[in-house]
Design an enzyme around this catalytic site. Structure first.
Site, PDB file in Angstrom:
ATOM      1  CB  SER A 170      -0.952  -0.023   1.173  1.00 36.94           C
ATOM      2  OG  SER A 170      -1.449   1.227   1.660  1.00 36.94           O
ATOM      3  CE1 TYR A 178      -4.363  -2.127   5.332  1.00 32.03           C
ATOM      4  CE2 TYR A 178      -2.972  -0.145   4.713  1.00 32.03           C
ATOM      5  CZ  TYR A 178      -3.802  -1.186   4.219  1.00 32.03           C
ATOM      6  OH  TYR A 178      -3.907  -1.289   3.034  1.00 32.03           O
ATOM      7  CE  LYS A 226      -1.290  -3.992   3.271  1.00 40.57           C
ATOM      8  NZ  LYS A 226      -1.582  -4.917   2.648  1.00 40.57           N
TER       9      LYS A 226
HETATM   10  P1  NAD Z   1     -11.497  -6.405   0.530  1.00 44.02           P
HETATM   11  O1  NAD Z   1     -11.834  -6.188   1.892  1.00 44.02           O
HETATM   12  O2  NAD Z   1     -12.228  -5.789  -0.610  1.00 44.02           O
HETATM   13  O3  NAD Z   1     -10.784  -7.967   0.122  1.00 44.02           O
HETATM   14  C1  NAD Z   1      -9.958  -8.611   1.115  1.00 44.02           C
HETATM   15  C2  NAD Z   1     -10.129  -9.936   0.718  1.00 44.02           C
HETATM   16  O4  NAD Z   1      -9.329 -10.589   1.829  1.00 44.02           O
HETATM   17  C3  NAD Z   1     -11.640 -10.668   0.671  1.00 44.02           C
HETATM   18  O5  NAD Z   1     -11.436 -11.728  -0.552  1.00 44.02           O
HETATM   19  C4  NAD Z   1     -11.564 -11.504   1.876  1.00 44.02           C
HETATM   20  O6  NAD Z   1     -12.534 -12.523   2.069  1.00 44.02           O
HETATM   21  C5  NAD Z   1     -10.075 -11.896   2.167  1.00 44.02           C
HETATM   22  N1  NAD Z   1      -9.723 -12.201   3.463  1.00 44.02           N
HETATM   23  C6  NAD Z   1     -10.198 -11.458   4.675  1.00 44.02           C
HETATM   24  N2  NAD Z   1      -9.839 -12.023   5.827  1.00 44.02           N
HETATM   25  C7  NAD Z   1      -9.201 -13.437   5.428  1.00 44.02           C
HETATM   26  C8  NAD Z   1      -8.663 -14.103   5.890  1.00 44.02           C
HETATM   27  N3  NAD Z   1      -8.641 -14.444   7.310  1.00 44.02           N
HETATM   28  N4  NAD Z   1      -8.160 -15.582   5.356  1.00 44.02           N
HETATM   29  C9  NAD Z   1      -8.345 -15.540   3.925  1.00 44.02           C
HETATM   30  N5  NAD Z   1      -8.753 -14.409   3.192  1.00 44.02           N
HETATM   31  C10 NAD Z   1      -9.357 -13.470   3.973  1.00 44.02           C
HETATM   32  O7  NAD Z   1     -10.136  -5.510   0.296  1.00 44.02           O
HETATM   33  P2  NAD Z   1      -9.321  -5.054  -0.866  1.00 44.02           P
HETATM   34  O8  NAD Z   1      -9.619  -3.447  -0.761  1.00 44.02           O
HETATM   35  O9  NAD Z   1      -9.379  -5.590  -2.076  1.00 44.02           O
HETATM   36  O10 NAD Z   1      -7.502  -5.028  -0.366  1.00 44.02           O
HETATM   37  C11 NAD Z   1      -6.897  -5.997  -0.996  1.00 44.02           C
HETATM   38  C12 NAD Z   1      -5.576  -5.910  -0.413  1.00 44.02           C
HETATM   39  O11 NAD Z   1      -5.176  -4.580  -0.892  1.00 44.02           O
HETATM   40  C13 NAD Z   1      -5.181  -5.788   1.355  1.00 44.02           C
HETATM   41  O12 NAD Z   1      -4.191  -6.277   1.286  1.00 44.02           O
HETATM   42  C14 NAD Z   1      -5.111  -4.117   1.141  1.00 44.02           C
HETATM   43  O13 NAD Z   1      -4.462  -3.772   2.483  1.00 44.02           O
HETATM   44  C15 NAD Z   1      -4.371  -3.835   0.157  1.00 44.02           C
HETATM   45  N6  NAD Z   1      -4.763  -2.210  -0.495  1.00 44.02           N
HETATM   46  C16 NAD Z   1      -6.015  -1.920  -0.649  1.00 44.02           C
HETATM   47  C17 NAD Z   1      -6.240  -0.562  -0.895  1.00 44.02           C
HETATM   48  C18 NAD Z   1      -7.610   0.097  -1.251  1.00 44.02           C
HETATM   49  O14 NAD Z   1      -7.832   1.299  -1.192  1.00 44.02           O
HETATM   50  N7  NAD Z   1      -8.705  -0.686  -1.325  1.00 44.02           N
HETATM   51  C19 NAD Z   1      -5.188   0.256  -0.855  1.00 44.02           C
HETATM   52  C20 NAD Z   1      -3.889   0.015  -0.797  1.00 44.02           C
HETATM   53  C21 NAD Z   1      -3.743  -1.424  -0.627  1.00 44.02           C
END
Ligand code: NAD
Length: 271
Positions: free
Chosen positions: A153, A166, A170
């Site tokens: 991130s 977080y 990260k």
């Molecule tokens: P999201 O909540 O839409 O999806 C998260 C996924 O992780 C889901 O499929 C969920 O079922 C799964 N998950 C949660 N707990 C779990 C567990 N215990 N075991 C297995 N799977 C599990 O999140 P997202 O926004 O798609 O984020 C995905 C990644 O990208 C994360 O690592 C997040 O930190 C990173 N990220 C997101 C953003 C953003 O703006 N959305 C920005 C930077 C980084």
């Protein structure tokens, strides 16, 4: 153009096997879709309603023609994270691509930060990537080819208040990425991190209410003056953009790119 060159262009990842953790939703699902469209067989992972997950799985398989499996490993447990990889090797005979994407967020001032949330965030956002990488690395080295992509991130590079767990996790992911990049360098195995800015997914939607509460401001203020305030493009990154970046990092053209943290953040970290 002969069929082989045609396939190399339209399905550059044909014959590859890819695990994408946390791919029942959001960014992981977007990356899974892009890798499947590029020809890779896919192992979906994540939590959620099993009926809905089966619909997602079968639709993705039908749309792309690749094999799409689902493994419901709960990655809070390191042994389950390793088993996700060993199950895949047992089913497909190999593992070529590992995308460590599953992640959770919690927003709270540090003095009130719930200890169980801290522990869960370290376990899922950092340690699960280690356990899955550890389980996949030997097979990739022996095969002389591998691609590991960690979803970090912008918060792997810089901080924001109220996100201590977080941001710490990260930053740790970037340390793991550099180390694994070095260890794989002579074996055809690359390891890179993607550092997205704000992407419109359920994870972001879920933290809007918490941030509003922590800062005492409205939902619209959070979107315009907190989330997109730091993102110079003033638009959310899309999961399709992150899918395309992932396909590129898995390509032959990207074989000299390893150990890097690639911001996909609309200019956020340039400031
Ligand atoms: P999201 O909540 O839409 O999806 C998260 C996924 O992780 C889901 O499929 C969920 O079922 C799964 N998950 C949660 N707990 C779990 C567990 N215990 N075991 C297995 N799977 C599990 O999140 P997202 O926004 O798609 O984020 C995905 C990644 O990208 C994360 O690592 C997040 O930190 C990173 N990220 C997101 C953003 C953003 O703006 N959305 C920005 C930077 C980084």
């Amino acid at each position: 153009m002969d069929m082989t060159s045609m396939t190399a262009i339209t399905a550059p990842l044909m014959g590859r096997v890819a695990i994408i953790t946390g791919s029942t939703s959001g960014i992981g699902l977007g990356i899974a879709r892009a890798l499947a469209e590029a020809g890779a067989d896919i192992v979906l992972n994540g939590l959620g309603d099993l009926g809905q997950i089966e619909t997602t799985r079968s639709e993705l398989a039908a749309a792309t023609g690749v094999q799409v499996n689902y493994n419901g490993a709960n990655l809070l447990d390191g042994a389950d994270a390793a088993a996700l990889v060993t199950d895949t090797i047992n089913e497909f005979g190999k593992i070529d691509i590992l995308v460590n994407n599953a992640g959770i967020q919690h927003v709270s001032p540090v003095e009130d930060f719930p200890v169980d949330k801290w522990n869960a965030i370290q376990a899922l956002n950092l340690s699960a990537s280690f356990h899955a990488t550890r389980a996949a690395f030997g097979a990739m080295k022996s095969a002389g080819w591998g691609r590991i992509i960690n979803l970090a991130s912008v918060h792997g590079l810089i901080a924001s208040p109220y996100k201590s767990a977080y941001v710490a996790a990260k930053h740790g992911v970037l340390g793991l990425t550099k180390t694994v990049g070095l260890e794989g360098a002579q074996f055809g195995v690359t390891c890179n991190a993607i550092c997205p800015g704000y992407v419109w997914t359920p994870l972001v939607e879920g933290q809007i209410e918490d941030t509003a509460k922590a800062r005492g401001i409205s939902r619209d203020d959070v979107i315009n003056n907190v989330l997109l305030a730091a993102q110079p493009t003033k638009r959310f990154v899309t999961v399709e953009e992150l899918g395309a970046v992932s396909v590129f990092l898995c390509s032959e053209s990207a074989r000299s790119i390893t150990g890097v943290a690639l911001p996909v953040d609309g200019g956020w970290t340039s400031q």
